[in-house]
Structures are given as structure tokens and as C-alpha cells.
Write an enzyme that holds these catalytic residues in place. Structure first.
Site, mmCIF file in Angstrom:
data_model
loop_
_atom_site.group_PDB
_atom_site.id
_atom_site.type_symbol
_atom_site.label_atom_id
_atom_site.label_comp_id
_atom_site.label_asym_id
_atom_site.label_seq_id
_atom_site.Cartn_x
_atom_site.Cartn_y
_atom_site.Cartn_z
ATOM 1 N N GLY A 139 -31.564 -43.839 -103.742
ATOM 2 C CA GLY A 139 -29.983 -43.576 -104.841
ATOM 3 C C GLY A 139 -28.994 -43.956 -104.707
ATOM 4 N N GLN A 140 -28.882 -44.143 -106.161
ATOM 5 C CA GLN A 140 -27.920 -44.935 -106.779
ATOM 6 C C GLN A 140 -26.306 -44.412 -106.117
ATOM 7 O OE1 GLN A 140 -27.349 -45.584 -111.224
ATOM 8 N NE2 GLN A 140 -28.945 -43.849 -110.851
ATOM 9 N N ASP A 196 -36.501 -34.868 -95.503
ATOM 10 C CA ASP A 196 -37.442 -33.964 -96.675
ATOM 11 C C ASP A 196 -36.757 -32.653 -98.061
ATOM 12 O OD1 ASP A 196 -39.011 -33.804 -99.118
ATOM 13 O OD2 ASP A 196 -40.571 -34.482 -97.525
ATOM 14 N N LEU A 197 -36.541 -33.408 -97.967
ATOM 15 C CA LEU A 197 -35.553 -31.677 -99.008
ATOM 16 C C LEU A 197 -36.401 -30.918 -99.862
ATOM 17 C CD1 LEU A 197 -32.178 -32.492 -101.085
ATOM 18 C CD2 LEU A 197 -32.893 -31.411 -98.891
ATOM 19 N N ALA A 214 -31.588 -36.355 -104.734
ATOM 20 C CA ALA A 214 -31.689 -34.234 -105.895
ATOM 21 C C ALA A 214 -33.362 -34.983 -106.370
ATOM 22 C CB ALA A 214 -31.172 -34.774 -106.301
ATOM 23 N N ASP A 274 -23.619 -32.839 -115.172
ATOM 24 C CA ASP A 274 -22.736 -32.674 -116.683
ATOM 25 C C ASP A 274 -24.538 -31.092 -117.296
ATOM 26 O OD1 ASP A 274 -24.349 -35.004 -116.777
ATOM 27 O OD2 ASP A 274 -25.236 -33.990 -118.860
ATOM 28 N N TYR A 320 -33.926 -29.391 -115.160
ATOM 29 C CA TYR A 320 -33.734 -29.975 -114.053
ATOM 30 C C TYR A 320 -32.173 -29.613 -114.204
ATOM 31 C CZ TYR A 320 -30.380 -33.407 -112.681
ATOM 32 O OH TYR A 320 -29.094 -34.289 -112.151
#
Length: 292
Positions: free
Chosen positions: A10-11, A35-36, A59, A101, A124
Site C-alpha cells: 500500500g501507499q 490476511d485481514l 484495507a 473521508d 466502501y
């Protein structure tokens, strides 16, 4: 200080790995060890990392696909996030959880505050809001950081897309009626390290809860595209004209908030950190993308 961050690619995770300092060891934990979506892998993987602080960054982020996969989105973003916070609580350490957000419906006239009512308009956003609630319930020592419009030299993001499109197009249509705060993952990583250092050295820290952490400077998507391409052109990279369009001209399966602006004043007040202005943060990301 040992900082365990969920997710490897991820970023934010990539930015944290890069930003690690001599006194901070960042350990990224991802699949298959963690692993979520698979209950039981989380606690074991986090325990093995022996962290002083856990950063919950992994996520399910496919906003449109989430409309077709609500069970998976909630399994990762809600149940999985809660399990990460629970693992941190079992180890007696704080958790810093990243949210979005998209927990708001975007109807407010002005930047959202942490005290504003949430009302997600898609799967989401609903799954991320459920994740906030699961994290807060599982670990009283939590920072929930809501951010927005994340871009960076890593992963898939808007800045990369604009540069790619500009390499073979003269004009790019971009939505002009959605507003927000573009946020560099490099800045998010710096803010997390800043906050983590505060938590690590101050055992009496008590200002737990929800914070907004977004870039300094608001714009719409087309304005952000112009920032990116103007910087790129000035550095000898690809550039193109940006044509304003309405969101209705670019239909997506999931609705997006019209207003994603977040006030980060609370984070700045408590932690003494604010993001650089948009132009500075964007220039650093574009420069690095072009150097590749």
C-alpha cells in the site's frame, strides 16, 4: 521503537518503510502471513513482529468493486481492522488506524470536522466506518486518522494515472465538481512517525480518538490534475490540457462525496504537525515519478 504496519504494498506502508529512521524500525506485515480476510492470521503475525506501536494501514480500497463485494469489504475493513486493534491491545500497545473521508456523505458546506456526523453513501465508506468503530471498541489506546485523495510514488493513484494519460493524449477530461484535499502518502508517513514518537515517549498521552489528517490546500479533481501536469511539464515530463467535466459525465458504480474536504486543525494542535502546501507535496511526488 518498533513500528508494525499492516500491508506491504500500500501507499502508506511503502512510504513508512522508506521513511524509517535509525531510531525507528518499520516492520511491514502482509499476506500470506497476515490476511485481514482470514481470521486467525492477524494476531499471530502482529505478535511475531513484537511492535511498540501498530499501524493499521491495510484495507480493501476498491471503491466501485466493493458495491459487488460487500462481504469481503466488511471482512477486511471492519472485522479485520478490529482484529488488528485487538492484537495491539493484547500486546499492551497503541494502534494507529487509517480511515477515510468516505465516512461522510459530502453534503456539508465546508471542511469536515471530527465531530461532524458520519453518513457514508457507499459500501466502501460504510465498511471503513464500521472499521473505525471496531478499532475503538477493541483498543482504547487508538488514533483513527481519516485521510483523503491519497497519492504517492507508490501503487496506483491519481497522480500516476494523470502522468500516464498525458504521455499519449493532448487533452484529458477530469471531474470538476468534487472537492477535497489531495494528500501525499509521504506526508502521511511523516505524520505517523511524528505521532508515534510522541506516543512512545509519553506514556501519559490521553488524547486518543479520531483525527483528520489531510493535505494542506483544497481543490477539485481537475484542479489537482492541472497541478500535477503543470509540475510535470516544468520538469520536462508529459503534459496535457485538462477539460472540466461533471461527475455525471463520468459515471461510476459507487457514488463519491461531492465534498471530501477535511479540517486537520485538531491533529496540528495536538501533535504540532501540518502537511506542506499542496504544490510542494505534489512536486516531490511528481519529481520522483518522472525520475523512474
Amino acid at each position: 521503537m518498533r513500528l508494525a504496519v499492516t500491508g506491504r504494498e500500500g501507499q502508506v506502508a511503502a512510504s513508512l518503510l522508506e521513511a524509517g529512521r535509525e531510531d525507528v524500525k518499520v516492520i511491514a506485515i502482509g499476506r500470506p502471513q497476515l490476511d485481514l480476510a482470514r481470521r486467525g492470521t492477524v494476531i499471530e503475525a502482529i505478535t511475531a513482529a513484537k511492535p511498540d506501536i501498530v499501524v493499521s494501514a491495510a484495507a480493501y480500497t476498491a471503491v466501485d468493486q466493493a458495491e459487488d463485494e460487500p462481504e469481503l469489504a466488511f471482512a477486511v475493513n471492519a472485522a479485520g481492522a478490529g482484529e488488528v486493534a485487538q492484537a495491539a491491545a493484547r500486546l499492551g500497545v497503541p494502534v494507529i488506524h487509517l480511515s477515510t473521508d468516505y465516512v461522510f456523505d459530502g453534503t456539508k458546506d465546508g471542511p469536515y470536522l471530527e465531530t461532524d456526523a458520519t453518513a457514508p453513501i457507499g459500501v466502501y465508506g460504510a465498511s471503513k466506518l464500521a472499521g473505525e468503530q471496531a478499532v475503538a471498541s477493541a483498543n482504547s489506546r487508538h488514533l483513527i486518522l481519516r485521510t483523503a485523495w491519497v497519492y504517492s510514488p507508490f501503487g496506483k493513484n491519481f497522480a500516476k494515472t494523470m502522468l500516464r494519460l498525458a504521455s499519449d493524449r493532448d487533452e484529458i477530461p477530469v471531474v470538476a465538481d468534487q472537492w477535497g484535499n489531495p494528500t501525499s502518502a509521504l506526508d502521511i508517513a511523516d505524520a505517523i512517525l511524528h505521532a508515534a514518537a510522541r506516543l512512545h515517549r509519553n506514556e501519559d498521552f490521553a488524547a486518543w480518538g479520531i483525527y483528520h489528517l489531510a493535505g494542506t490546500g483544497e481543490t477539485n479533481w481537475s484542479g489537482f490534475a492541472r497541478h500535477i501536469l503543470d509540475i510535470s511539464g516544468g520538469l520536462g515530463g508529459p503534459s496535457a490540457r485538462v477539460r472540466d467535466i461533471a461527475a455525471t459525465d463520468y459515471p461510476t458504480k459507487a457514488r463519491r462525496p461531492v465534498n471530501s474536504r477535511l479540517s486537520s486543525a485538531k491533529f496540528a494542535s495536538v501533535f504540532g504537525w501540518s502537511a506542506p502546501v499542496l504544490q510542494k507535496s505534489a512536486r516531490e511526488v511528481v519529481r520522483r515519478l518522472l525520475s523512474r
